[in-house]
Write an enzyme that holds these catalytic residues in place. Structure first.
Site, short mmCIF file in Angstrom:
data_model
loop_
_atom_site.label_atom_id
_atom_site.label_comp_id
_atom_site.label_asym_id
_atom_site.label_seq_id
_atom_site.Cartn_x
_atom_site.Cartn_y
_atom_site.Cartn_z
N GLY A 182 0.75 -1.19 0.19
CA GLY A 182 -0.07 0.05 -0.01
C GLY A 182 0.94 1.26 -0.10
O GLY A 182 1.91 1.12 -0.46
N HIS A 217 2.43 4.68 -5.09
CA HIS A 217 2.92 5.95 -5.79
C HIS A 217 2.85 5.50 -7.28
O HIS A 217 2.47 4.33 -7.53
CB HIS A 217 4.16 6.38 -5.22
CG HIS A 217 5.04 5.37 -4.90
ND1 HIS A 217 5.82 4.57 -6.02
CD2 HIS A 217 5.72 4.67 -3.63
CE1 HIS A 217 6.46 3.82 -5.65
NE2 HIS A 217 6.29 3.69 -4.21
N HIS A 249 4.28 1.91 -8.13
CA HIS A 249 3.42 0.80 -8.10
C HIS A 249 2.51 0.91 -9.11
O HIS A 249 2.05 -0.36 -9.77
CB HIS A 249 2.67 0.97 -6.64
CG HIS A 249 3.26 0.62 -5.56
ND1 HIS A 249 3.42 2.09 -4.67
CD2 HIS A 249 3.83 -0.26 -4.80
CE1 HIS A 249 4.16 1.44 -3.48
NE2 HIS A 249 4.50 0.09 -3.65
N GLU A 258 12.37 -2.79 -9.94
CA GLU A 258 13.60 -2.94 -9.88
C GLU A 258 14.32 -2.30 -8.86
O GLU A 258 15.43 -2.46 -8.47
CB GLU A 258 14.06 -2.57 -11.18
CG GLU A 258 14.19 -3.60 -12.35
CD GLU A 258 14.86 -3.24 -13.54
OE1 GLU A 258 15.24 -2.14 -13.66
OE2 GLU A 258 15.17 -4.13 -14.37
N ASP A 275 13.68 -2.39 -5.78
CA ASP A 275 14.09 -3.53 -4.85
C ASP A 275 14.65 -4.43 -5.52
O ASP A 275 14.09 -5.60 -5.72
CB ASP A 275 12.91 -4.00 -3.92
CG ASP A 275 12.30 -2.73 -3.16
OD1 ASP A 275 13.06 -2.22 -2.31
OD2 ASP A 275 11.01 -2.32 -3.35
N GLN A 292 15.37 -7.92 -3.75
CA GLN A 292 14.14 -8.50 -3.66
C GLN A 292 13.62 -9.32 -5.00
O GLN A 292 13.27 -10.46 -4.82
CB GLN A 292 13.11 -7.57 -2.99
CG GLN A 292 11.70 -8.17 -2.98
CD GLN A 292 10.69 -6.98 -2.38
OE1 GLN A 292 10.54 -6.95 -1.23
NE2 GLN A 292 9.86 -6.10 -3.16
N LEU A 332 11.24 6.50 -6.49
CA LEU A 332 9.91 6.82 -5.60
C LEU A 332 9.89 5.59 -4.64
O LEU A 332 10.05 4.32 -4.96
CB LEU A 332 8.70 6.62 -6.47
CG LEU A 332 8.58 7.59 -7.45
CD1 LEU A 332 7.00 7.42 -8.25
CD2 LEU A 332 8.80 9.25 -7.14
N SER A 389 7.53 4.45 -0.96
CA SER A 389 6.44 4.84 0.14
C SER A 389 7.20 5.55 1.49
O SER A 389 6.43 6.47 2.01
CB SER A 389 5.69 3.57 0.82
OG SER A 389 5.01 2.95 -0.47
#
Ligand code: PAF
Length: 287
Positions: free
Chosen positions: A36, A39, A42, A153, A155, A158, A189, A191
């Site tokens: 959540g 931005h 996402h 990308e 992260d 991850q 960007l 969160s």
């Protein structure tokens, strides 16, 4: 009762009913897992999923298992009403909003333990992190059962961990990567950028500048050891603390020889600015 702008499901059975209906119509399904506080980064992932699939599910779940005690689990922004408006604009078809009891029901006793690309970098500062991510992503993929799932990308470690997870556990889902979306000054960007004070925000864009210079120095033939040292000093001068700045193999994140770069690589960094932790990365090519 939530009044959201697009359909939503809060239980596995409601989610599966919706997805089964699409499957009966022979529609393909894409999935974008999120925590959540959405931005444009996402929403670009949702748009990528939408370009590949007939229907897209986005999940919002702030996963306690990927936060250590003392990290920002409680403070993490929760903005589901605004998120649903953004997802409607991005033409997402369903928001999946599982509660903690749906993801970790009483008696839940499984944790996925990742090595390979999960070792080092983020894990040095956040040892709990990738096991928490892998466990929740495996759960979410098992619940949604999409054809593709999209991860950013931004992260990068991850992303590689999730690719490894999907491959190792034969999850039968294609993992796609979405490019990092940036502010004008290069700040990726995130969160967590919401935590930055105005003066910190002025300094935050510098991280991407340093990483681009790091990649350019490697492409110009500077050794890994020299280019990393210069990038480290720039990070130390620009930020309050440096967790890491390094260049790694683009596919495995394995450390590279200290001489000139000879294979495609990724430069990655994590720094601290006040109470915000910034991470970023970019591609680096040999000269
Ligand atoms: O990148 C994130 O937002 C989270 O780590 C993810 C993949 C949704 C798992 O909680």
């Amino acid at each position: 009762m939530l009044n959201l702008q697009i359909p939503h499901a809060t239980t596995i059975s409601a989610l599966r009913t919706r997805v089964r209906g699409w499957r009966e119509e022979r529609l393909s399904v894409g999935f974008v897992p999120t925590m959540g506080a959405l931005h444009q980064g996402h929403l670009a992932l949702v748009q990528l999923a939408k370009a590949q699939c007939d229907r897209v599910v986005a999940s919002i779940f702030v996963n306690p298992a990927q936060f250590a005690p003392g990290e920002d689990f409680e403070a993490y922004p929760r903005t589901v009403i605004e998120d649903s408006a953004h997802l409607a604009e991005a033409r997402c078809d369903l928001i999946y909003l599982p509660g903690t009891e749906v993801i970790y029901p009483e008696g839940f006793a499984t944790s996925i333990s990742m090595t390979g690309p999960a070792l080092g970098l983020e894990s040095d500062a956040r040892p709990h992190f990738f096991n928490g991510v892998a466990t929740v992503v495996a759960k979410l993929l098992g619940q949604v059962r999409p054809d593709i799932a999209v991860f950013g990308e931004k992260d990068y470690q991850q992303l590689l961990v999730i690719r490894q997870l999907a491959r190792d556990l034969d999850l039968g889902v294609e993992i796609l990567a979405g490019e990092t979306v940036r502010e004008r000054d290069g700040l990726a960007l995130s969160s967590r950028n919401a935590y930055l004070t105005a003066p910190e925000r002025q300094r935050a864009g510098q991280l991407n500048v340093i990483l681009k210079q790091f990649a350019a120095a490697l492409a110009a033939g500077q050794t890994v050891a020299q280019a990393r040292q210069i990038a480290l000093e720039a990070c130390q001068a620009g930020f309050d603390a440096v967790d890491y700045v390094d260049v790694r193999c683009t596919r495995s994140l394995a450390p590279l020889p200290e001489g000139r770069l000879e294979t495609p690589a990724r430069v990655l960094a994590a720094v601290r600015l006040g109470k915000t932790r910034l991470i970023d990365n970019c591609a680096a090519s040999p000269s």
